[in-house]
Design a protein around this motif. Sequence first.
Motif, PDB file in Angstrom:
ATOM      1  N   ASP A 249      -4.919  -0.442   1.060  1.00 24.78           N
ATOM      2  CA  ASP A 249      -4.784  -1.613   1.920  1.00 24.78           C
ATOM      3  C   ASP A 249      -6.142  -2.274   2.138  1.00 24.78           C
ATOM      4  O   ASP A 249      -6.266  -3.505   2.105  1.00 24.78           O
ATOM      5  CB  ASP A 249      -4.166  -1.205   3.249  1.00 24.78           C
ATOM      6  CG  ASP A 249      -3.919  -2.396   4.159  1.00 24.78           C
ATOM      7  OD1 ASP A 249      -3.384  -3.414   3.679  1.00 24.78           O
ATOM      8  OD2 ASP A 249      -4.274  -2.336   5.356  1.00 24.78           O
ATOM      9  N   THR A 250      -7.173  -1.473   2.350  1.00 23.21           N
ATOM     10  CA  THR A 250      -8.525  -2.021   2.504  1.00 23.21           C
ATOM     11  C   THR A 250      -9.001  -2.695   1.224  1.00 23.21           C
ATOM     12  O   THR A 250      -9.632  -3.761   1.273  1.00 23.21           O
ATOM     13  CB  THR A 250      -9.504  -0.905   2.894  1.00 23.21           C
ATOM     14  OG1 THR A 250      -9.048  -0.262   4.079  1.00 23.21           O
ATOM     15  CG2 THR A 250     -10.896  -1.459   3.140  1.00 23.21           C
ATOM     16  N   GLU A 251      -8.698  -2.094   0.079  1.00 25.94           N
ATOM     17  CA  GLU A 251      -9.082  -2.685  -1.196  1.00 25.94           C
ATOM     18  C   GLU A 251      -8.376  -4.012  -1.431  1.00 25.94           C
ATOM     19  O   GLU A 251      -8.966  -4.958  -1.970  1.00 25.94           O
ATOM     20  CB  GLU A 251      -8.753  -1.713  -2.335  1.00 25.94           C
ATOM     21  CG  GLU A 251      -9.643  -0.492  -2.376  1.00 25.94           C
ATOM     22  CD  GLU A 251     -11.089  -0.868  -2.653  1.00 25.94           C
ATOM     23  OE1 GLU A 251     -11.378  -1.309  -3.783  1.00 25.94           O
ATOM     24  OE2 GLU A 251     -11.923  -0.729  -1.744  1.00 25.94           O
TER      25      GLU A 251
ATOM     26  N   GLN B 237      -7.483  -6.081   0.882  1.00 26.35           N
ATOM     27  CA  GLN B 237      -8.149  -7.056   1.745  1.00 26.35           C
ATOM     28  C   GLN B 237      -9.428  -7.580   1.090  1.00 26.35           C
ATOM     29  O   GLN B 237      -9.730  -8.770   1.156  1.00 26.35           O
ATOM     30  CB  GLN B 237      -8.452  -6.418   3.104  1.00 26.35           C
ATOM     31  CG  GLN B 237      -7.233  -6.068   3.927  1.00 26.35           C
ATOM     32  CD  GLN B 237      -7.580  -5.410   5.239  1.00 26.35           C
ATOM     33  OE1 GLN B 237      -8.727  -5.425   5.685  1.00 26.35           O
ATOM     34  NE2 GLN B 237      -6.589  -4.799   5.886  1.00 26.35           N
ATOM     35  N   ARG B 238     -10.169  -6.673   0.465  1.00 23.41           N
ATOM     36  CA  ARG B 238     -11.380  -7.093  -0.243  1.00 23.41           C
ATOM     37  C   ARG B 238     -11.038  -8.004  -1.419  1.00 23.41           C
ATOM     38  O   ARG B 238     -11.725  -9.008  -1.670  1.00 23.41           O
ATOM     39  CB  ARG B 238     -12.133  -5.857  -0.744  1.00 23.41           C
ATOM     40  CG  ARG B 238     -13.459  -6.172  -1.423  1.00 23.41           C
ATOM     41  CD  ARG B 238     -14.168  -4.891  -1.816  1.00 23.41           C
ATOM     42  NE  ARG B 238     -13.455  -4.161  -2.845  1.00 23.41           N
ATOM     43  CZ  ARG B 238     -13.589  -4.399  -4.149  1.00 23.41           C
ATOM     44  NH1 ARG B 238     -14.403  -5.353  -4.565  1.00 23.41           N
ATOM     45  NH2 ARG B 238     -12.928  -3.693  -5.039  1.00 23.41           N
TER      46      ARG B 238
ATOM     47  N   HIS C   9     -12.675   7.932  -5.691  1.00 20.60           N
ATOM     48  CA  HIS C   9     -11.980   7.520  -4.467  1.00 20.60           C
ATOM     49  C   HIS C   9     -10.966   8.577  -4.042  1.00 20.60           C
ATOM     50  O   HIS C   9     -10.925   8.976  -2.866  1.00 20.60           O
ATOM     51  CB  HIS C   9     -11.275   6.187  -4.696  1.00 20.60           C
ATOM     52  CG  HIS C   9     -12.194   5.076  -5.127  1.00 20.60           C
ATOM     53  ND1 HIS C   9     -13.184   4.578  -4.326  1.00 20.60           N
ATOM     54  CD2 HIS C   9     -12.259   4.370  -6.294  1.00 20.60           C
ATOM     55  CE1 HIS C   9     -13.833   3.613  -4.961  1.00 20.60           C
ATOM     56  NE2 HIS C   9     -13.294   3.472  -6.159  1.00 20.60           N
TER      57      HIS C   9
ATOM     58  N   GLU D  13      -2.890   5.301   1.152  1.00 19.92           N
ATOM     59  CA  GLU D  13      -2.286   4.050   1.605  1.00 19.92           C
ATOM     60  C   GLU D  13      -3.290   3.185   2.350  1.00 19.92           C
ATOM     61  O   GLU D  13      -3.399   1.970   2.108  1.00 19.92           O
ATOM     62  CB  GLU D  13      -1.086   4.363   2.500  1.00 19.92           C
ATOM     63  CG  GLU D  13      -0.324   3.133   2.983  1.00 19.92           C
ATOM     64  CD  GLU D  13       0.898   3.496   3.784  1.00 19.92           C
ATOM     65  OE1 GLU D  13       1.389   2.636   4.559  1.00 19.92           O
ATOM     66  OE2 GLU D  13       1.379   4.641   3.656  1.00 19.92           O
ATOM     67  N   GLY D  14      -4.040   3.789   3.257  1.00 18.60           N
ATOM     68  CA  GLY D  14      -5.046   3.020   3.993  1.00 18.60           C
ATOM     69  C   GLY D  14      -6.170   2.529   3.106  1.00 18.60           C
ATOM     70  O   GLY D  14      -6.659   1.399   3.272  1.00 18.60           O
ATOM     71  N   TRP D  15      -6.602   3.363   2.150  1.00 18.73           N
ATOM     72  CA  TRP D  15      -7.671   2.943   1.230  1.00 18.73           C
ATOM     73  C   TRP D  15      -7.230   1.759   0.371  1.00 18.73           C
ATOM     74  O   TRP D  15      -7.971   0.783   0.219  1.00 18.73           O
ATOM     75  CB  TRP D  15      -8.060   4.111   0.329  1.00 18.73           C
ATOM     76  CG  TRP D  15      -8.934   3.706  -0.820  1.00 18.73           C
ATOM     77  CD1 TRP D  15     -10.276   3.452  -0.781  1.00 18.73           C
ATOM     78  CD2 TRP D  15      -8.520   3.480  -2.177  1.00 18.73           C
ATOM     79  NE1 TRP D  15     -10.723   3.079  -2.025  1.00 18.73           N
ATOM     80  CE2 TRP D  15      -9.660   3.096  -2.899  1.00 18.73           C
ATOM     81  CE3 TRP D  15      -7.293   3.577  -2.828  1.00 18.73           C
ATOM     82  CZ2 TRP D  15      -9.607   2.794  -4.257  1.00 18.73           C
ATOM     83  CZ3 TRP D  15      -7.244   3.275  -4.184  1.00 18.73           C
ATOM     84  CH2 TRP D  15      -8.385   2.889  -4.877  1.00 18.73           C
TER      85      TRP D  15
ATOM     86  N   SER E  68      -8.431  -9.920  -1.580  1.00 16.04           N
ATOM     87  CA  SER E  68      -7.987 -11.197  -1.012  1.00 16.04           C
ATOM     88  C   SER E  68      -9.168 -12.084  -0.653  1.00 16.04           C
ATOM     89  O   SER E  68      -9.094 -13.319  -0.773  1.00 16.04           O
ATOM     90  CB  SER E  68      -7.124 -10.950   0.230  1.00 16.04           C
ATOM     91  OG  SER E  68      -5.957 -10.237  -0.114  1.00 16.04           O
TER      92      SER E  68
ATOM     93  N   PRO F 280       0.812  -1.224   0.000  1.00 14.53           N
ATOM     94  CA  PRO F 280       0.000   0.000   0.000  1.00 14.53           C
ATOM     95  C   PRO F 280       0.843   1.272   0.000  1.00 14.53           C
ATOM     96  O   PRO F 280       0.488   2.260  -0.652  1.00 14.53           O
ATOM     97  CB  PRO F 280      -0.835  -0.130   1.273  1.00 14.53           C
ATOM     98  CG  PRO F 280      -0.912  -1.600   1.525  1.00 14.53           C
ATOM     99  CD  PRO F 280       0.391  -2.149   1.062  1.00 14.53           C
TER     100      PRO F 280
END
Length: 345
Positions: free
Chosen positions: A189-191, A193-194, A165, A185-187, A196, A130
Amino acid sequence: MLSVYLDLGVGLVLSFLLLSLLVSGVNEAVVRLTAVRSKFLWAYLRDTMDGSDDQGKAWLPAKATDVFAALPFKRDPRPEHSDQPAPAEVQAMPTQEGRTDDAMTKLFYERVREIDHPKTGRTSISDIPPGRFAVAMMEMASAEKDGVDGLLAKLKDLKSPLHGHLQGLWDGAQRDMERFRVGVEGWFDTEMQRLSMLYRRYVKWVVAVLGLLVTLLFSMDALEYAKTLLRDNAFRVGVSAVAGGSTEAYGELKEQCTSQQPVTCITETLSSPALVKVFDHAIVSVVIPEEGDPGISWNGAVWWDRLTTLSHWPGYLLTFVGLLFGAPFWWDIFRRLTGIRSRRS
């Protein structure tokens, strides 16, 4: 009596562990051969940066079952590999007139291709940190005249899904560059995870198919195997009793080995434990004679006869369900039963 059930449990867990490792190995080979991880990532990036293709179709399948027909076999969303490092001067984003269906994807690939290596002419990048994604966005913004505002204006002009976004993150950061970088960076990282989660659902389908194939090819009847384990345990108890001088146990052992001498029968039985016998019913098995080199034996007729026998199917079903739990689950159970400690503990 407790040792009998312990031996039974360890034997079943070990067999499930070995077959689960085989399923995991085949799955990993298929994933590497088809580069599915990399295709997942770049299909997402194409959808997020450039949107759907010229036919209006998304690159990333919406359902896990659609992945079998889309990613591994049809369109390849990955950009072409380049062995050159990222250019020192960041190229400005194209205008609406100079836009292509992968303009943003190619521009982003230029910023991250230092970590790439070739694979059939396409990029093999399957994971982007990220923080690296956020830095790439900052670099692309620096090439625009008005910085982030210029980048967002061009994204809006290109009708890129990424515009919404980044615009929300930019407004939320109150036009502070450092807060905007952390937000990107946080956004991302969340994407990831989705993404994954979708990949794991795809892998579950693959593992289920491979588990069924392994169960049938090895014709692994878990119920029959459990019975064989109990017989082996009883046989070893009988041998121990004979060694202790029990004439009654010797008579029972002699009746069991009617076709050959008891000593020869004991030697052959102890050298072929239940764990070895369970693989004798596979469609192809390895034969290790007393003398000479190992050979491969074709068991097609015997395998088909077992496969078409309905009484074996409850055992096949039990094996298939056991393989769905995966190798990590069975390794944890095996470790608990045997007392093996993990390095972490």
